[in-house]
Scaffold this active site. Structure first.
Site, PDB file in Angstrom:
ATOM      1  CG  HIS A 236      -1.816  -1.022   1.357  1.00 27.32           C
ATOM      2  ND1 HIS A 236      -2.962  -1.005   0.213  1.00 27.32           N
ATOM      3  CD2 HIS A 236      -1.591  -1.901   2.424  1.00 27.32           C
ATOM      4  CE1 HIS A 236      -3.979  -2.631   1.150  1.00 27.32           C
ATOM      5  NE2 HIS A 236      -2.901  -2.561   1.696  1.00 27.32           N
TER       6      HIS A 236
HETATM    7  O1  RIB Z   1      -4.858   0.186   4.568  1.00 26.99           O
HETATM    8  C1  RIB Z   1      -4.567   0.067   4.393  1.00 26.99           C
HETATM    9  C2  RIB Z   1      -3.017   0.875   4.964  1.00 26.99           C
HETATM   10  O2  RIB Z   1      -3.576   1.154   6.963  1.00 26.99           O
HETATM   11  C3  RIB Z   1      -1.401   1.790   4.819  1.00 26.99           C
HETATM   12  O3  RIB Z   1      -1.325   2.520   5.192  1.00 26.99           O
HETATM   13  C4  RIB Z   1      -0.930   0.364   6.137  1.00 26.99           C
HETATM   14  O4  RIB Z   1       0.209   0.792   6.865  1.00 26.99           O
HETATM   15  C5  RIB Z   1      -2.301   0.784   7.647  1.00 26.99           C
HETATM   16  O5  RIB Z   1      -1.820   1.718   7.928  1.00 26.99           O
END
Ligand code: RIB
Ligand code: CA
Length: 304
Positions: A236
């Site tokens: 992500h």
């Molecule tokens: O949904 C994914 C996000 O939430 C990413 O930033 C992960 O590190 C969590 O913070």
């Protein structure tokens, strides 16, 4: 000239890769790392950010920030990141945090920077929101806001909401109201950045540095996403960094984005109208995944 950025995070396995990527990006001038509770509690996310900064051998100040959202209580996501936040991968301890809380540090950097600063949000947006809400005039010193946040379809922490948006929806609403360019790397975008065992193995082959090894070990600790077919885990947070340094790896479109603040099953949902409405953000659409992982591996291999 490198783009001045502040990275607000909740390390977090994917935050770890994003921070190392940012430290290895000559296009970025990382003025500070600010930390919130998110994937795990602030004590752990702060220790992880400090350890990663020392591992990379960079002298970037790390500021402790919010240990809870603007409203409500802290919740974490240890199922993905483990109780320590880095999937059980133990790094040498980092140094001490920089003096001053995150929101104050963000405001000081915005106030003093010769050039407008880009805010990169890859965790609950509490620190960024506190900075802008307590000194709204500083929004004009913000060049842009790049967020890993939200989804236009299914969430990952609830069927309706993505974790960062869900963790502090009021904070996200404050950023959307700041009147600055906001770019979203949503779950639909990050699902295209699937870190498979093969891709992690390709990273490992690129070098022998401790940072590359740590990034591979940390990412390999993340359970594959069943939501995405069980072949790997979506990477992500690096998407919110790479969209700044390598925009040609992405396509995007304008969208009208709102966040649900009401209590209930849809709280934290980002309602993204990508086909109409008055745009208030850009939403990343597609990613050149092979290019993404190639650049990431090359960049990580440049670190110690
Ligand atoms: O949904 C994914 C996000 O939430 C990413 O930033 C992960 O590190 C969590 O913070
Ligand atoms: Ca994160």
């Amino acid at each position: 000239m490198p783009r001045p950025v502040i990275i607000d995070c909740d390390p977090g396995t994917d935050d770890a890769v994003a921070l190392l990527l940012a430290f290895a990006s000559p296009e970025l001038d990382v003025r500070a790392v600010t930390v919130a509770g998110g994937n795990v509690g602030l004590a752990r996310t702060l220790a992880n950010a400090l350890a990663l900064t020392r591992l990379a051998g960079v002298s970037v100040p790390v500021h402790a920030g919010a240990d809870r959202p603007l409203l409500g209580a802290f919740t974490g996501e240890p199922r993905v990141h483990g109780p320590d936040g880095l999937g059980g991968i133990v790094l040498p301890p980092g140094g001490a945090p920089a003096p001053g809380i995150a929101a104050d540090a963000i405001r000081a950097i915005l106030r003093q920077s010769a050039d407008p600063v880009t805010l990169v949000g890859i965790g609950p947006a509490t620190n960024l929101a506190l900075a802008l809400a307590t000194e709204p005039a500083l929004a004009e010193r913000v060049a842009a806001i790049a967020l890993m946040s939200g989804a236009w379809a299914e969430g990952n922490v609830t069927p309706a909401a993505e974790f960062n948006a869900w963790s502090d929806p009021e904070a996200l609403a404050i950023l959307l109201a700041a009147g600055r360019p906001v770019t979203f790397a949503t779950l639909e975008l990050t699902a295209q950045a699937l870190a498979t065992p093969e891709r992690i193995a390709q990273w490992r082959a690129k070098g022998t540095g401790r940072c590359l090894a740590a990034a591979c070990d940390i990412q390999a600790s993340v359970p594959p996403s069943q939501r995405l077919g069980g072949r790997g885990a979506p990477l992500h947070d690096p998407c919110a960094v790479l969209c700044l340094t390598h925009p040609r790896l992405f396509t995007s479109r304008p969208a009208h984005v709102q966040v649900e603040l009401a209590a209930g099953i849809s709280r934290g949902r980002t309602v993204m109208n990508r086909w109409g409405g008055v745009p208030n953000a850009r939403v990343l659409d597609t990613l050149d995944a092979d290019g993404f992982f190639a650049v990431l591996g090359e960049r990580l291999a440049t670190l110690p």
